[in-house]
Design an enzyme around this catalytic site. Structure first.
Site, short mmCIF file in Angstrom:
data_model
loop_
_atom_site.label_atom_id
_atom_site.label_comp_id
_atom_site.label_asym_id
_atom_site.label_seq_id
_atom_site.Cartn_x
_atom_site.Cartn_y
_atom_site.Cartn_z
N HIS A 25 -11.74 78.87 44.38
CA HIS A 25 -12.72 77.97 43.73
C HIS A 25 -13.30 78.63 42.49
CE1 HIS A 25 -16.24 75.09 43.69
NE2 HIS A 25 -16.81 76.14 43.10
N GLU A 26 -13.77 79.86 42.65
CA GLU A 26 -14.46 80.51 41.52
C GLU A 26 -13.50 80.77 40.35
OE1 GLU A 26 -17.86 79.98 43.52
OE2 GLU A 26 -17.46 80.36 41.42
N HIS A 62 -13.28 77.91 38.12
CA HIS A 62 -14.32 77.92 37.06
C HIS A 62 -13.91 78.89 35.95
CE1 HIS A 62 -17.06 75.45 39.25
NE2 HIS A 62 -17.42 76.36 40.15
N HIS A 74 -17.21 71.55 38.70
CA HIS A 74 -17.24 70.95 40.04
C HIS A 74 -16.77 69.51 39.97
CE1 HIS A 74 -20.38 74.06 41.54
NE2 HIS A 74 -19.14 74.43 41.82
#
Lengths: 444, 87
Positions: free
Chosen positions: A124-125, A128, A134
């Site tokens: 997930h990170e 980014h 998101h």
């Protein structure tokens, strides 16, 4: 979903773990490194991005395990609550940097009740870090809320929703995806495995015909991602950045470097290409290019691609002084520009220009001390910085200085004296764990 | 929804500001959020989180606010500005 915050203009991104989880963490450093590698690989498999690990402070993606207020405007809040964040691409100094809350119980291959699955949060990170914000899409890994473990990193399949958003940012990857296809069990068995946790570590006994590192001449020696690799026959030894031998027993080339022909019985030269950090293996009149530990499509190819004569290569290395690649064969050497992919004019030259270096080298490599090391037989010569003359006091013994061999020691299992390399390696007098295959390390 | 304690309301407003659903309270006037802005912010958060858009801090919403998550906001300043302008 938010409009994309930004994206990287370059395609080769470096990463580095600057601080690891606290000592009491369930996960060892090598496991954390392997999980970061595979979490980044999820994105590089489906996009034109390439990630490579570096040691220095100038990595594009600096990874930290930190806690509470760590001066970046996103203080953590103890166990639970906020667990991690990453900075979007862009001009800021922190672009790409990724922080994990060290107050969380980070886990790997554990039930959700045991803590926070590090691989899932890292995927997930890093989404980014490459520019994804998101989203509310239920399937997406980019939902803001922790959804629990996502299973085995080697079998993880990114949700289609996320693939589309990355393709919108960077386009698709032009070569075959490196993600292991989950429906293809043969591949998963062969991919570079993640470190198993101690209780179920698999030990592979060294093959009977493995060479002795203290009496061998080496086929090739290479500096790859900051580590040293000594190749002999179908085997190799590996040294960490701190020049620590990872295991007294050699590993099998074919089990780690994926895609070389199974009948390949040795290699001639190996080096890590500047720029994209791919790794090039030479054997006879052919070469293979590796992205990390997997051969790329379309190899082997003839060494004439480099403008080399079809005679083969004894040695190859990148000279730190000018970032040029030098090839040696018998008593000649060539200089090649890997950035322009072109042989420099006026070559070959006579290798005696490298004063004190013997002809017919086994291989050459640069090391993190900025010097260049020339290997032949059981000896090596050092050339400092931008000199072209061997330093006084050389040659020296490879086995003694690099591979934990004493003057007389052979590594045959019979020598069971207390003064084995293993005891010296750890300073205490205890049984030589290497025999049971317990001394091993697997990094990305 | 059962009546909220002041603490739950404060936690909810802080959470909504932290993750981009509410503009931070005006540092000069300290003006609190209007009820309408709060309702709108709660609905946006419920929609993003896949909850029923009730506009109040019900149990499901408070529960989601307690779920471990990424620190980054769900809406950027521009998204929120667009929301305000549209209003």
């Amino acid at each position: 979903a938010l409009t994309p915050q930004n994206k990287w203009t370059k395609r080769h991104l470096s990463w580095r773990i600057r601080t690891y989880p606290k000592e009491s963490s369930l996960l060892g450093r090598d496991t954390v490194r392997a999980l970061m590698y595979y979490a980044l690989k999820v994105w590089s498999d489906i996009s034109p991005l390439n990630f490579h690990e570096v040691a220095g402070n100038d990595a594009d993606i600096q990874i930290d395990f930190t806690k509470a207020d760590h001066n970046d405007g996103y203080p953590f809040d103890g166990p639970g609550g906020t667990v991690a964040h990453a900075f979007f691409p862009g001009e800021r100094f922190t672009a790409g940097d990724t922080h994990f809350d060290d107050d969380e119980a980070w886990t790997f291959r554990s039930p959700e009740s045991h803590g926070m699955d590090l691989f899932a949060v890292a995927v997930h990170e890093f989404g980014h870090a490459i520019g994804l914000a998101h989203t509310s899409a239920i399937e997406s890994i980019m939902r803001p809320y922790y959804q629990g473990p996502v299973g085995d990193p080697l079998k993880y399949n990114l949700p289609y929703e996320d693939k589309v958003r990355v393709w919108q940012l960077y386009g698709v990857r032009d070569s075959v995806s490196h993600t292991v296809r989950p429906d293809d069990p043969s591949q998963t068995a062969d991919s570079p495995v993640l470190l198993d946790l101690p209780e179920n570590r698999s030990t592979v006994q060294p093959a009977r015909d493995s060479p002795d590192r203290c009496t061998s001449h080496f086929d090739a020696v290479a500096h790859i991602r900051g580590e040293a690799f000594f190749f002999k026959g179908k085997y190799f030894w590996r040294l960490t950045r701190e020049k620590h031998l990872v295991s007294l027993h050699p590993a099998q080339i074919h089990r780690f470097w994926r895609g070389l022909p199974i009948n390949l019985d040795s290699v001639d030269a190996v080096y890590e290409r500047p720029g994209d950090h791919k790794i090039i293996f030479f054997k006879g009149l052919q070469y293979w290019i590796f992205k990390d530990t997997n051969v790329e499509e379309g190899y082997p190819r003839p060494i004439s691609d480099f403008g080399l004569p079809m005679e083969g290569v004894d040695a190859a290395f990148v000279w730190l002084h000018n970032d040029k690649t030098y090839f040696f064969k018998d008593n000649h050497y060539w200089r090649y520009d890997d950035h322009l992919r072109r042989m420099d004019l006026g070559y070959p030259k006579d290798s005696t220009l490298w004063k004190g270096v013997p002809a017919q080298l086994d291989d050459v490599m640069r090391w993190s001390d900025g010097s260049s090391y020339f290997f032949k037989g059981k000896e090596y010569w050092r050339v400092v910085g931008s000199d072209m003359e061997v330093e006084a006091g050389y040659p020296r013994s490879i086995g003694k200085d690099w591979l934990l061999c004493s003057e007389m020691q052979s590594d045959s299992p019979a020598t069971d004296t207390n003064n084995t390399a293993e005891t010296r390696l750890h300073g205490q007098h205890h049984a030589d764990h290497a025999k049971e295959g317990e001394v091993c390390s697997c990094t990305s | 929804a059962p009546s909220l304690t002041a603490e739950q309301m404060d936690m909810g407003v802080d959470w909504l500001s932290k993750f981009g659903y509410l503009p931070p309270p005006d540092p000069v006037t300290g003006q609190l959020q209007t009820k309408e802005a709060l309702t709108k912010a709660i609905k946006a958060m419920q929609k993003f989180g896949g909850l029923e858009e009730t506009g109040v801090l019900d149990i499901a919403t408070l529960g989601l606010m307690k779920t471990p998550r990424c620190s980054l906001p769900d809406l950027s300043d521009t998204e929120m500005a667009v929301g305000r302008k549209r209003r």
